[in-house]
Design a protein around this motif. Structure first.
Motif, PDB file in Angstrom:
ATOM      1  N   SER A   1     -33.259 -53.858  45.669  1.00 43.56           N
ATOM      2  CA  SER A   1     -34.023 -54.453  44.597  1.00 43.56           C
ATOM      3  C   SER A   1     -34.003 -53.336  43.365  1.00 43.56           C
ATOM      4  O   SER A   1     -33.680 -52.150  43.582  1.00 43.56           O
ATOM      5  CB  SER A   1     -35.729 -54.375  44.988  1.00 43.56           C
ATOM      6  N   LEU A   2     -33.979 -53.760  42.148  1.00 50.28           N
ATOM      7  CA  LEU A   2     -33.899 -53.167  40.879  1.00 50.28           C
ATOM      8  C   LEU A   2     -35.216 -52.460  40.673  1.00 50.28           C
ATOM      9  O   LEU A   2     -36.140 -53.179  40.271  1.00 50.28           O
ATOM     10  CB  LEU A   2     -33.068 -53.892  39.829  1.00 50.28           C
ATOM     11  N   ALA A   3     -35.302 -51.432  40.278  1.00 49.36           N
ATOM     12  CA  ALA A   3     -36.466 -50.700  39.832  1.00 49.36           C
ATOM     13  C   ALA A   3     -36.327 -49.760  38.665  1.00 49.36           C
ATOM     14  O   ALA A   3     -35.077 -49.319  38.689  1.00 49.36           O
ATOM     15  CB  ALA A   3     -37.345 -50.031  40.864  1.00 49.36           C
TER      16      ALA A   3
ATOM     17  N   THR B   1     -31.257 -45.890  48.619  1.00 48.72           N
ATOM     18  CA  THR B   1     -31.624 -45.838  46.972  1.00 48.72           C
ATOM     19  C   THR B   1     -30.299 -45.438  46.597  1.00 48.72           C
ATOM     20  O   THR B   1     -29.825 -44.215  46.694  1.00 48.72           O
ATOM     21  CB  THR B   1     -32.824 -45.042  46.518  1.00 48.72           C
ATOM     22  N   GLU B   2     -29.874 -46.015  45.171  1.00 55.48           N
ATOM     23  CA  GLU B   2     -28.868 -45.640  44.470  1.00 55.48           C
ATOM     24  C   GLU B   2     -29.464 -45.592  43.032  1.00 55.48           C
ATOM     25  O   GLU B   2     -30.047 -46.495  42.517  1.00 55.48           O
ATOM     26  CB  GLU B   2     -27.958 -46.479  44.636  1.00 55.48           C
TER      27      GLU B   2
ATOM     28  N   GLN C   1     -31.262 -49.127  42.307  1.00 51.23           N
ATOM     29  CA  GLN C   1     -31.385 -49.950  43.449  1.00 51.23           C
ATOM     30  C   GLN C   1     -31.935 -49.419  44.613  1.00 51.23           C
ATOM     31  O   GLN C   1     -31.431 -48.134  45.043  1.00 51.23           O
ATOM     32  CB  GLN C   1     -29.928 -50.457  43.545  1.00 51.23           C
ATOM     33  N   THR C   2     -32.855 -49.930  45.163  1.00 57.65           N
ATOM     34  CA  THR C   2     -33.471 -49.624  46.540  1.00 57.65           C
ATOM     35  C   THR C   2     -33.804 -50.532  47.353  1.00 57.65           C
ATOM     36  O   THR C   2     -34.300 -51.828  46.871  1.00 57.65           O
ATOM     37  CB  THR C   2     -34.540 -48.710  46.053  1.00 57.65           C
ATOM     38  N   SER C   3     -33.801 -50.244  48.655  1.00 59.15           N
ATOM     39  CA  SER C   3     -34.376 -51.018  49.693  1.00 59.15           C
ATOM     40  C   SER C   3     -35.676 -50.756  49.971  1.00 59.15           C
ATOM     41  O   SER C   3     -36.402 -51.352  50.742  1.00 59.15           O
ATOM     42  CB  SER C   3     -33.480 -51.000  51.060  1.00 59.15           C
ATOM     43  N   LEU C   4     -36.277 -49.658  49.658  1.00 61.77           N
ATOM     44  CA  LEU C   4     -37.884 -49.358  49.713  1.00 61.77           C
ATOM     45  C   LEU C   4     -38.619 -50.235  49.174  1.00 61.77           C
ATOM     46  O   LEU C   4     -38.542 -50.509  47.903  1.00 61.77           O
ATOM     47  CB  LEU C   4     -38.197 -47.806  49.217  1.00 61.77           C
ATOM     48  N   PRO C   5     -39.409 -50.668  49.907  1.00 61.72           N
ATOM     49  CA  PRO C   5     -40.563 -51.689  49.252  1.00 61.72           C
ATOM     50  C   PRO C   5     -41.466 -50.749  48.004  1.00 61.72           C
ATOM     51  O   PRO C   5     -41.477 -49.414  48.155  1.00 61.72           O
ATOM     52  CB  PRO C   5     -41.795 -51.923  50.123  1.00 61.72           C
ATOM     53  N   PRO C   6     -42.104 -51.414  47.312  1.00 59.02           N
ATOM     54  CA  PRO C   6     -42.847 -50.788  46.227  1.00 59.02           C
ATOM     55  C   PRO C   6     -43.755 -49.614  46.440  1.00 59.02           C
ATOM     56  O   PRO C   6     -43.690 -48.366  46.015  1.00 59.02           O
ATOM     57  CB  PRO C   6     -43.599 -51.892  45.383  1.00 59.02           C
TER      58      PRO C   6
END
Length: 162
Positions: A2-4, A32-33, A62-67
């Motif tokens: 996900s983009l944050a 996370t990148e 870009q991360t796979s961590l949820p918010p």
């Protein structure tokens, strides 16, 4: 993934170094990148004026961590870099705020997305526009329209010493 977008700010203990260390720590988070980051901007404090000016930036990840897991990870980075909450909008070694997480709208006790006051902060909108000029916010507002209010900002771009 996900983009944050993350806002970074510091006005204590070598603020430029604080932001550089925070960017390194964010890039090292699991799953996370670091995709991009803005320039560093010198800005006046939002709150009490009896404190040093801030250095601010925005990073895209870009991360796979949820918010909420991302929030926890960012708060741990703040703690590791010596953040102590003395007063509202007061001086700090490091402040990390999630501005946006994909197109999610979250209203909870711990997290509000999009960030509750980002629309009114030139030290957020200007660096965010620098790295994502075509961004459309979850409510449908175009970032370029917010940026137009701050296009004549007086913030100074800071070039980190190498």
């Amino acid at each position: 993934m996900s983009l944050a977008y993350i806002a970074l700010g510091s006005n204590l203990h070598s603020p430029v170094r604080q932001l550089e260390q925070a960017l390194t720590a964010i890039a090292a988070l699991p799953e996370t990148e670091l995709v991009s980051r803005s320039a560093f901007y010198l800005s006046k404090p939002l709150g009490p004026q009896d404190q040093p000016d801030y250095i601010n930036a925005v990073a895209a990840i870009q991360t796979s961590l949820p918010p909420l897991a991302l929030l926890d990870a960012l708060q741990e980075i703040e703690r590791a870099q010596g953040r102590v909450r003395l007063r509202r909008w007061g001086e700090r070694t490091l402040d990390l705020d999630i501005l946006l997480y994909e197109q999610q709208i979250i209203r909870s006790e711990r997290l509000t997305l999009p960030h509750y006051d980002m629309h009114n902060r030139e030290f957020v909108i200007v660096p965010l526009y620098e790295i994502a000029p075509d961004l459309v916010l979850p409510e449908g507002q175009k970032l370029v329209n917010l940026y137009s209010s701050f296009a004549d900002h007086q913030m100074q771009v800071i070039t980190p010493s190498l």
